[in-house]
Design an enzyme around this catalytic site. Structure first.
Site, PDB file in Angstrom:
ATOM      1  CB  CYS A  36      -0.580   2.553   4.240  1.00  0.00           C
ATOM      2  SG  CYS A  36      -1.923   1.683   3.491  1.00  0.00           S
ATOM      3  CG  ASP A  37       3.145   1.205   4.375  1.00  0.00           C
ATOM      4  OD1 ASP A  37       2.726   1.622   5.379  1.00  0.00           O
ATOM      5  OD2 ASP A  37       2.961  -0.082   3.970  1.00  0.00           O
TER       6      ASP A  37
ATOM      7  CB  CYS B 269      -0.926  -0.085   1.152  1.00  0.00           C
ATOM      8  SG  CYS B 269      -1.953   1.512   1.446  1.00  0.00           S
TER       9      CYS B 269
END
Ligand code: NAP
Length: 332
Positions: A143-144, A140
């Site tokens: 997200c990261d 992701c």
């Protein structure tokens, strides 16, 4: 210990992505007070999507998390309820009412079920992938990505997700190298054009990652050229894997009909092989998988479940008054 809820829900919706919350909106507007189980990720995959640009109504696009919030609020406005729990077991054998058990040890009964459990990222299944999860390996970018500011990252895959997320990662990373097993991308032309024009992106064709290596954190990947067989070691700090999805259908195996890839089989009314059990969204759609199509399928499931409950209202009432444990005759 299992905590049993004696109330029989009219509709339980398993999964809180666009399909689930849309089904909830329609069921709620029909005054069925649907109960939505979120699963591990409220909103499903769209919640971890940076921006959705192809859902009609949002000229400038909309952030995935914001979209989830809107879907949830709209369904709740009409009486849908959201339960932050993961459904770990279902029993469709002698219902309706059916039994649903959650990971937190609660047990529920429902006259009807809508399955909208979506899909999860497919893994490469190579050495190092699990060891470095959260230590350089990610599924992701949204997200990261921010953890990789000024760093060199690898993206694996050639579809829309790989290219869209790769472009997103160029906000942070100094360089994004896309490793694809063929010499041609699968992604939409508009995404390809953006990627090819992005100075931070480059492509390693006809190649597969065979191993992720590091020491606490990712340090390099071993890449094999599928045409020459040559193996290269590429230094990198991040490996983002976007090679498709697998349907989250394991709890339904043996109870609902699945295709060879594990997707639920539904008819044109979103019905599964068990009367009163419906499905919507990516769990039953290996082809389209868009927010817009999931919303459409959620609409159909919400309407179908409403018709089902309407048809059986008298029977359900009689059943409840008699305190019967006999299943209601399934409608067609
Ligand atoms: P996808 O379209 O199935 O693409 C998966 C990619 O990973 C393909 O390029 C495939 O290679 C590659 N791949 C699969 N298994 C592999 C393996 N074991 N090793 C190396 N490479 C492997 O999946 P997706 O990109 O996640 O997209 C899923 C669906 O969501 C699609 O329908 C897509 O259109 C949609 N989506 C849409 C948007 C958007 O509209 N903006 C954004 C994201 C996703 P091959 O090409 O050789 O098969």
């Amino acid at each position: 210990m299992t905590e049993t809820n004696n109330n029989i829900e009219k509709v339980i919706i398993i999964g809180s992505g666009p399909a689930g919350f849309t089904a909830a909106l329609y069921a709620a507007r029909a005054e069925l007070e649907p109960l939505v189980f979120t699963g591990d990720q409220l909103g499903g995959q769209v919640a971890i999507t940076h921006e959705v640009e192809n859902y009609p109504g949002f000229v400038d696009g909309i952030g995935g998390p914001e979209m989830v919030q809107i879907f949830q609020q709209q369904a709740e406005r009409f009486g849908a309820r959201t339960e932050f729990d993961f459904v770990s077991e279902v029993d469709f054998s002698d219902g309706p009412p059916f039994t649903v058990k959650t990971r937190s040890g609660k047990e529920y009964k429902a006259w009807s079920i809508i399955v909208s459990t979506g899909a999860s990222p497919r893994q490469l299944e190579i050495p190092g992938e699990n060891d470095f999860l959260g230590r350089g390996v990610s599924y992701c970018g949204t997200c990261d990505g921010a953890f990789f500011k000024g760093k060199d990252v690898i993206v694996v895959g050639g579809g829309d997700s790989a290219i869209e997320e790769g472009i997103f990662l160029t906000r942070y990373a100094s360089r994004v190298r896309v490793i694809h097993r063929r010499a041609e991308l699968r992604a939409k032309p508009i995404l390809q054009t953006r990627a090819f024009n992005n100075e931070k992106m480059s492509f390693i064709w006809n190649s597969v990652v065979e191993e992720i290596v590091g020491d606490g954190l990712v340090q390099n990947v071993k890449v094999r050229n599928v045409e020459t067989g040559e193996i290269d070691t590429l230094e990198t700090e991040g490996v983002f894997i976007f090679i498709g999805h697998i349907p989250n259908s394991w709890i339904f195996k043996g109870q609902l009909d699945l295709d060879d890839a594990g997707y639920l089989i539904t008819d044109d009314h979103m019905r599964t092989n068990i009367a009163a059990v419906f499905a919507a969204g990516e769990i039953q759609d290996p082809v389209w998988r868009q927010v817009a199509t999931c919303v459409g399928q959620g609409t159909m499931a919400g309407m179908a479940v409403t018709h089902w409950i309407e048809e059986l209202e008298d029977q359900i009432k009689a059943h409840s008054e008699a305190g019967s444990t006999t299943p209601v005759a399934a409608g067609d």
